[in-house]
Design a protein around this motif. Structure first.
Motif, PDB file in Angstrom:
ATOM      1  N   ILE A  14       0.863  -1.178   0.000  1.00  0.00           N
ATOM      2  CA  ILE A  14       0.000   0.000   0.000  1.00  0.00           C
ATOM      3  C   ILE A  14       0.899   1.228   0.000  1.00  0.00           C
ATOM      4  O   ILE A  14       1.843   1.308   0.789  1.00  0.00           O
ATOM      5  N   VAL A  15       0.607   2.182  -0.882  1.00  0.00           N
ATOM      6  CA  VAL A  15       1.396   3.402  -0.972  1.00  0.00           C
ATOM      7  C   VAL A  15       0.531   4.588  -0.580  1.00  0.00           C
ATOM      8  O   VAL A  15      -0.517   4.836  -1.193  1.00  0.00           O
ATOM      9  N   PHE A  16       0.950   5.314   0.450  1.00  0.00           N
ATOM     10  CA  PHE A  16       0.306   6.548   0.878  1.00  0.00           C
ATOM     11  C   PHE A  16       1.074   7.735   0.281  1.00  0.00           C
ATOM     12  O   PHE A  16       2.181   7.562  -0.236  1.00  0.00           O
ATOM     13  N   PRO A  17       0.534   8.939   0.346  1.00  0.00           N
ATOM     14  CA  PRO A  17       1.269  10.105  -0.167  1.00  0.00           C
ATOM     15  C   PRO A  17       2.630  10.231   0.496  1.00  0.00           C
ATOM     16  O   PRO A  17       2.784   9.971   1.693  1.00  0.00           O
ATOM     17  N   GLY A  18       3.605  10.625  -0.287  1.00  0.00           N
ATOM     18  CA  GLY A  18       4.959  10.801   0.226  1.00  0.00           C
ATOM     19  C   GLY A  18       5.764  11.683  -0.704  1.00  0.00           C
ATOM     20  O   GLY A  18       5.223  12.304  -1.618  1.00  0.00           O
ATOM     21  N   GLY A  19       7.063  11.692  -0.484  1.00  0.00           N
ATOM     22  CA  GLY A  19       7.950  12.504  -1.285  1.00  0.00           C
ATOM     23  C   GLY A  19       8.881  11.664  -2.131  1.00  0.00           C
ATOM     24  O   GLY A  19       8.475  10.638  -2.694  1.00  0.00           O
ATOM     25  N   VAL A  20      10.161  12.070  -2.189  1.00  0.00           N
ATOM     26  CA  VAL A  20      11.094  11.390  -3.092  1.00  0.00           C
ATOM     27  C   VAL A  20      11.391   9.960  -2.646  1.00  0.00           C
ATOM     28  O   VAL A  20      11.609   9.081  -3.482  1.00  0.00           O
ATOM     29  N   GLY A  21      11.402   9.698  -1.344  1.00  0.00           N
ATOM     30  CA  GLY A  21      11.639   8.337  -0.881  1.00  0.00           C
ATOM     31  C   GLY A  21      10.530   7.404  -1.315  1.00  0.00           C
ATOM     32  O   GLY A  21      10.777   6.265  -1.733  1.00  0.00           O
ATOM     33  N   THR A  22       9.303   7.891  -1.255  1.00  0.00           N
ATOM     34  CA  THR A  22       8.164   7.088  -1.701  1.00  0.00           C
ATOM     35  C   THR A  22       8.219   6.880  -3.210  1.00  0.00           C
ATOM     36  O   THR A  22       7.932   5.782  -3.709  1.00  0.00           O
ATOM     37  N   ALA A  23       8.580   7.928  -3.945  1.00  0.00           N
ATOM     38  CA  ALA A  23       8.716   7.791  -5.403  1.00  0.00           C
ATOM     39  C   ALA A  23       9.794   6.773  -5.755  1.00  0.00           C
ATOM     40  O   ALA A  23       9.633   5.979  -6.701  1.00  0.00           O
ATOM     41  N   GLU A  24      10.890   6.763  -4.999  1.00  0.00           N
ATOM     42  CA  GLU A  24      11.937   5.770  -5.221  1.00  0.00           C
ATOM     43  C   GLU A  24      11.386   4.355  -5.034  1.00  0.00           C
ATOM     44  O   GLU A  24      11.649   3.455  -5.845  1.00  0.00           O
ATOM     45  N   GLU A  25      10.613   4.160  -3.972  1.00  0.00           N
ATOM     46  CA  GLU A  25      10.041   2.837  -3.701  1.00  0.00           C
ATOM     47  C   GLU A  25       9.070   2.405  -4.797  1.00  0.00           C
ATOM     48  O   GLU A  25       9.066   1.243  -5.230  1.00  0.00           O
ATOM     49  N   ILE A  26       8.246   3.343  -5.265  1.00  0.00           N
ATOM     50  CA  ILE A  26       7.294   3.034  -6.343  1.00  0.00           C
ATOM     51  C   ILE A  26       8.030   2.590  -7.596  1.00  0.00           C
ATOM     52  O   ILE A  26       7.666   1.586  -8.228  1.00  0.00           O
ATOM     53  N   LEU A  27       9.067   3.311  -7.987  1.00  0.00           N
ATOM     54  CA  LEU A  27       9.808   2.985  -9.205  1.00  0.00           C
ATOM     55  C   LEU A  27      10.529   1.652  -9.073  1.00  0.00           C
ATOM     56  O   LEU A  27      10.617   0.884 -10.030  1.00  0.00           O
ATOM     57  N   TYR A  28      11.056   1.383  -7.892  1.00  0.00           N
ATOM     58  CA  TYR A  28      11.686   0.081  -7.647  1.00  0.00           C
ATOM     59  C   TYR A  28      10.668  -1.037  -7.841  1.00  0.00           C
ATOM     60  O   TYR A  28      10.919  -2.007  -8.565  1.00  0.00           O
ATOM     61  N   LEU A  29       9.511  -0.897  -7.201  1.00  0.00           N
ATOM     62  CA  LEU A  29       8.489  -1.937  -7.271  1.00  0.00           C
ATOM     63  C   LEU A  29       7.992  -2.148  -8.698  1.00  0.00           C
ATOM     64  O   LEU A  29       7.908  -3.284  -9.185  1.00  0.00           O
ATOM     65  N   LEU A  30       7.672  -1.061  -9.401  1.00  0.00           N
ATOM     66  CA  LEU A  30       7.157  -1.190 -10.761  1.00  0.00           C
ATOM     67  C   LEU A  30       8.210  -1.746 -11.701  1.00  0.00           C
ATOM     68  O   LEU A  30       7.908  -2.537 -12.602  1.00  0.00           O
ATOM     69  N   GLY A  31       9.458  -1.328 -11.510  1.00  0.00           N
ATOM     70  CA  GLY A  31      10.532  -1.859 -12.350  1.00  0.00           C
ATOM     71  C   GLY A  31      10.658  -3.370 -12.229  1.00  0.00           C
ATOM     72  O   GLY A  31      10.942  -4.066 -13.217  1.00  0.00           O
ATOM     73  N   ILE A  32      10.423  -3.891 -11.032  1.00  0.00           N
ATOM     74  CA  ILE A  32      10.472  -5.344 -10.812  1.00  0.00           C
ATOM     75  C   ILE A  32       9.236  -6.029 -11.399  1.00  0.00           C
ATOM     76  O   ILE A  32       9.334  -7.032 -12.108  1.00  0.00           O
ATOM     77  N   LEU A  33       8.065  -5.476 -11.119  1.00  0.00           N
ATOM     78  CA  LEU A  33       6.831  -6.111 -11.583  1.00  0.00           C
ATOM     79  C   LEU A  33       6.707  -6.102 -13.105  1.00  0.00           C
ATOM     80  O   LEU A  33       5.979  -6.923 -13.678  1.00  0.00           O
TER      81      LEU A  33
END
Length: 460
Positions: free
Chosen positions: A255-274
């Motif tokens: 689950i992703v809640f609003p965040g900043g650059v750290g959250t964006a980093e996590e999103i890109l990591y996850l999507l890059g894997i999936l």
């Protein structure tokens, strides 16, 4: 006014009561190759559990006279603390949570540094060895529980969120707890604390006695995001890449809640894997969620993802606005799907061995002015590499914002330069500007944000 301090002798709580002479010597070693500085930094961070600060460098400077020493005993080990923060004690006794975290630090630092040096043929750049190292660290920390049904929901989001956003994350956690699901976060404040706090109430209502609130962090960021008081299982991975892999290997949904650059980093990591073809059929529920006031935020994130990574990336997540019950229902259904799939494939519930992670997401990225300037930020490459390079850009900004080494580099040489194709950098710059405007770069109460980066368009 300086914070009150205490001197104390602390016995083990939870793990690692004995050490070899070699391990003791490495922990005492104050040279460049020794572990003393790392141990002291992480120990000081966990002694500040519950303190919302986001500057590791300031924490170290504020407690410059803090020291920690190993005291071998005939029947085990004790730690001598000198000038420790008084907030970690009550009536002279250390809080039990702080004591557990302190010895978790000792356990993970010793273990993660002993495996590479003791395992025959271990290679730091080998994907299989990296994944095995992560498995062994998690197993040693007793995070991996054989036979337990999938129930770990990874919650990502900003440490710098407003009160209403925090309350919403807590409401989501409450709904997860009512459904018997447990929480894994980066262990800090904000959107990392909220779901855990909500889940504790949900678990209490359902009389769930084994609810888990797992915090996974790494040495460079723990001082900026000290564990929140609810974390009951703390794990310190060697670096950010292994921390991110630990989330997706041990967790069963995100689950992703609003965040900043750290959250964006996590999103890109996850999507890059999936997006890897080998992962196409793996069930892994992903939900982006927030209050109705966050709808524009997630529209911006969604637009950025579609522009950078394409429509397939956008198919990997669902956006749910202002509906904690719906979020929890999606996750509960996702847990069931994961259990059915893992059982059919004879894969473990407790560790996602089948997940294919490209080495570009595993090898540590060290943000410097040279490596940041050299990032390949253009669309003439496979989509997973676009995600990987954007992830590194965000990782560098995080380092410049909150990590001690990154902060020092920015102070000495100025902002990191991020160069590349305007088609990627224009939406990136717009999103970063929105993060600054929405105060998602610093904790509430910080005076101002001074960018750790400078965008240079058209010069890859």
């Amino acid at each position: 006014m300086s914070e009150p301090t205490i001197n104390a002798l602390v016995s083990p709580e939870g793990s690692l009561e004995i050490l070899s002479n070699h391990e003791v010597n490495r922990l005492k070693d104050r040279s460049e190759g020794g572990l003393y500085r790392l141990f002291r930094q992480c120990a000081l961070a966990v002694l500040n559990t519950g303190v919302e600060a986001d500057d590791c460098k300031s924490l170290m400077e504020q407690h410059a006279d803090f020291d920690i020493r190993l005291v071998p005993q005939p029947r085990g080990l004790k730690l001598e603390l000198i000038n420790a923060p008084a907030s970690a004690f009550v009536d002279g006794d250390m809080l039990r949570a702080n004591r557990e975290h302190l010895f978790s630090v000792l356990r993970d630092i010793v273990y993660s540094h002993s495996i590479p040096s003791s395992a025959a043929g271990f290679r730091r750049d080998d994907p299989e060895d990296i994944t095995n190292l992560i498995f062994h660290i998690l197993r040693n920390a007793r995070v991996l529980q054989a036979g337990r049904q999938p129930d770990l929901v990874v919650c990502w989001g900003g440490h710098s969120i407003n009160r209403e956003e925090y309350t919403y994350s807590k409401d989501v956690g409450h709904q997860l707890g009512l459904r018997g699901l447990s929480i894994v976060t980066g262990c800090g404040p904000g959107a990392m604390k909220g779901p855990m706090k909500g889940a504790t109430i949900g678990h209490a209502k359902q009389r769930v006695k084994d609810g888990r609130y797992i915090g996974i962090t790494e040495p460079a960021i723990i001082g900026a995001e000290a564990p929140n008081p609810i974390v009951n299982e703390l794990v310190i991975m060697p670096d950010i890449e292994k921390r991110l892999e630990a989330f997706v290997r041990a967790g069963h949904g995100v689950i992703v809640f609003p965040g900043g650059v750290g959250t964006a980093e996590e999103i890109l990591y996850l999507l890059g894997i999936l997006l890897h073809p080998d992962n196409r059929d793996l069930p892994f529920p992903v939900v982006f969620t927030g209050r109705k006031e966050n709808a524009d935020y997630f529209e911006m994130i969604d637009r950025f993802i579609r522009n950078a990574l394409g429509e397939e990336a956008a198919s990997k997540y669902e956006i749910v606005i202002d509906d904690p019950v719906r979020v929890a229902q999606i996750m509960k259904k996702g847990m069931d799907d994961v259990a059915v799939f893992r059982r059919a494939m004879q894969d473990a519930y407790h560790f996602n061995w089948m997940l294919k992670i490209d080495p570009v997401f595993q090898l540590p990225f060290e943000p410097t002015h040279e490596t940041m300037r050299a990032l390949e930020l253009h669309q003439n490459q496979p989509v997973h590499l676009i995600a990987a390079n954007l992830r590194k850009a965000f990782s560098g900004i995080v380092a410049g914002n909150v990590k001690e080494q990154g902060i020092r580099q920015i102070q000495e040489k100025g902002p990191f330069e991020i160069a590349g194709d305007p088609a990627l950098l224009e939406p990136l710059e717009d999103m970063l500007a929105a993060f600054v405007q929405q105060n998602r770069m610093k904790l509430p109460g910080s005076l101002s944000y001074h960018p750790s980066y400078r965008i240079i368009r058209g010069a890859a």
